[in-house]
Design a protein around this motif. Structure first.
Motif, short mmCIF file in Angstrom:
data_model
loop_
_atom_site.label_atom_id
_atom_site.label_comp_id
_atom_site.label_asym_id
_atom_site.label_seq_id
_atom_site.Cartn_x
_atom_site.Cartn_y
_atom_site.Cartn_z
N GLY A 8 -2.93 9.23 -3.14
CA GLY A 8 -2.63 8.09 -3.63
C GLY A 8 -1.53 7.18 -2.77
O GLY A 8 -0.58 8.03 -2.30
N LEU A 9 -1.68 6.29 -2.63
CA LEU A 9 -0.64 5.41 -1.58
C LEU A 9 -0.21 4.21 -2.38
O LEU A 9 -0.74 3.27 -2.93
N LYS A 15 3.70 -2.85 6.08
CA LYS A 15 3.57 -2.71 7.30
C LYS A 15 3.19 -1.10 7.54
O LYS A 15 2.52 -0.65 8.45
N MET A 16 3.86 -0.38 6.85
CA MET A 16 3.68 1.36 6.87
C MET A 16 2.09 1.46 6.21
O MET A 16 1.62 2.38 6.70
N GLY A 17 2.02 0.73 5.09
CA GLY A 17 0.66 0.98 4.44
C GLY A 17 -0.53 0.76 5.52
O GLY A 17 -1.44 1.51 5.78
N VAL A 18 -0.23 -0.35 6.28
CA VAL A 18 -1.33 -0.60 7.13
C VAL A 18 -1.50 0.48 8.39
O VAL A 18 -2.66 1.06 8.61
N GLU A 35 -4.80 3.37 -4.58
CA GLU A 35 -3.72 2.56 -4.01
C GLU A 35 -2.94 1.73 -4.94
O GLU A 35 -3.73 1.27 -6.23
N VAL A 36 -1.86 1.25 -4.89
CA VAL A 36 -1.30 0.59 -5.64
C VAL A 36 -0.60 -0.40 -4.88
O VAL A 36 0.28 -0.25 -4.05
N CYS A 37 -0.81 -1.84 -5.14
CA CYS A 37 -0.49 -3.07 -4.23
C CYS A 37 -0.99 -4.23 -4.62
O CYS A 37 -1.60 -4.20 -5.75
N SER A 38 -0.23 -5.21 -4.50
CA SER A 38 -0.57 -6.73 -4.96
C SER A 38 -2.18 -6.93 -4.73
O SER A 38 -2.64 -8.03 -5.51
N TRP A 65 0.82 11.78 -3.34
CA TRP A 65 1.41 10.57 -3.32
C TRP A 65 2.01 10.32 -1.97
O TRP A 65 3.01 11.11 -1.60
N ILE A 66 1.89 9.18 -1.49
CA ILE A 66 2.50 8.82 -0.36
C ILE A 66 3.13 7.31 -0.69
O ILE A 66 2.32 6.52 -1.25
#
Ligand SMILES: NC(=O)c1ccc[n+]([C@@H]2O[C@H](COP(=O)([O-])OP(=O)(O)OC[C@H]3O[C@@H](n4cnc5c(N)ncnc54)[C@H](OP(=O)(O)O)[C@@H]3O)[C@@H](O)[C@H]2O)c1
Length: 244
Positions: A8-9, A15-18, A35-38, A65-66
């Motif tokens: 799970g990210l 920037k770190m996610g990329v 993943e959790v993001c917009s 999870w990261i």
């Protein structure tokens, strides 16, 4: 075939996610699950814009999870983690008030790894700082440079180095001076000077991959650990049992 680690990210568009998503493409030990993001990146089986929307069945499946987000985001993730007792790797910095106390509290039930800097080289600089105890009478200064989008100043790494340095030399050192310039990934410099000589310890991150590599290494390691709060010391010295 070994079972893949379902990941799970949190913060996958950052920037770190990329950097982490890039590494995941060539790391067969992981299965990118959620993943959790917009905005969905397309690199995970499931994508959610809000933690509250993740179904319980999906939450249960995540092995680790990261998190590379913002302290307020991590505060929302912690209660969810406690429901499943799954491990967390967090590199988020810039905590205020009692936010880090909540991270520590979560580690009572979950394995939690937190590091302000996940690079092996920076950890090595931290070991070198211990040797400065022999010249504790010198004058010391800390400086850091990061890209202009960086939110916390001084950086989380500079705060860590400041603590290390004060512990090594047994006296108060002025807080790190932070500069926000261009696209710099992260430069941290410790200067020690007497009337006759000067020493500089400097770490220069040449890319973000170095932090992402540390996070994935920690994720592979933590899935075998019991609950507790872990740091780079535990990862780099595998005989250490970690702090409970
Ligand atoms: N430990 C290390 O080695 C290390 C290395 C580099 C950076 N860091 C730290 O890692 C963190 C992220 O850095 P970055 O450069 O990737 O930052 P960034 O580019 O600004 O990305 C932040 C990410 O977090 C998400 N986010 C922001 N606020 C959030 C919230 N309240 N709730 C949930 N998600 C939220 C964003 O999602 P959306 O944009 O999709 O909303 C985005 O994906 C920072 O604290 C930074 O200091 C640590």
């Amino acid at each position: 075939m070994a079972k893949k680690i379902k990941l799970g990210l949190f913060g996958s568009t950052g920037k770190m996610g990329v950097a982490i998503r890039q590494l995941l493409k060539s790391d067969s030990d992981f299965s990118p699950l959620v993943e959790v993001c917009s905005k969905p990146t397309g690199d995970f089986e499931e994508s959610f814009s809000d933690l509250k929307k993740i179904p319980a069945a999906t939450l249960k499946q995540v092995d680790v999870w990261i998190d590379f987000s913002r302290p307020e985001g991590l505060m929302d993730l912690l209660p969810l983690l406690q429901q499943t007792k799954k491990p967390l790797i967090s590199g988020t910095t810039g905590f205020e008030g009692n936010q880090f106390t909540k991270v520590e509290a979560a580690s009572k039930k979950n394995p939690v790894f937190w590091a302000s800097n996940m690079s092996v080289g920076l950890w090595t600089v931290r070991q070198a700082i211990k040797a400065l105890s022999t010249i504790s009478h010198f004058d010391f200064a800390l400086e850091e440079i990061h890209h202009t989008q960086k939110k916390d100043n001084p950086s989380g790494t500079a705060v860590t180095l400041h603590k290390d340095l004060e512990k090594a030399v047994g006296k108060k050192i002025p807080p790190a001076v932070g500069h926000r310039l261009g696209g710099v990934f992260g430069i941290h410099t410790i200067t020690a000077a007497s009337q006759s000589e000067m020493i500089k310890l400097e770490h220069n991150a040449l890319n973000r991959t170095v932090f992402a590599e540390g996070a994935l290494k920690a994720a592979k390691w933590i899935v075998k650990q019991p609950s507790g709060l872990y740091s780079m010391d535990d990862l780099m010295k595998p005989t250490s049992k970690g702090k409970k």
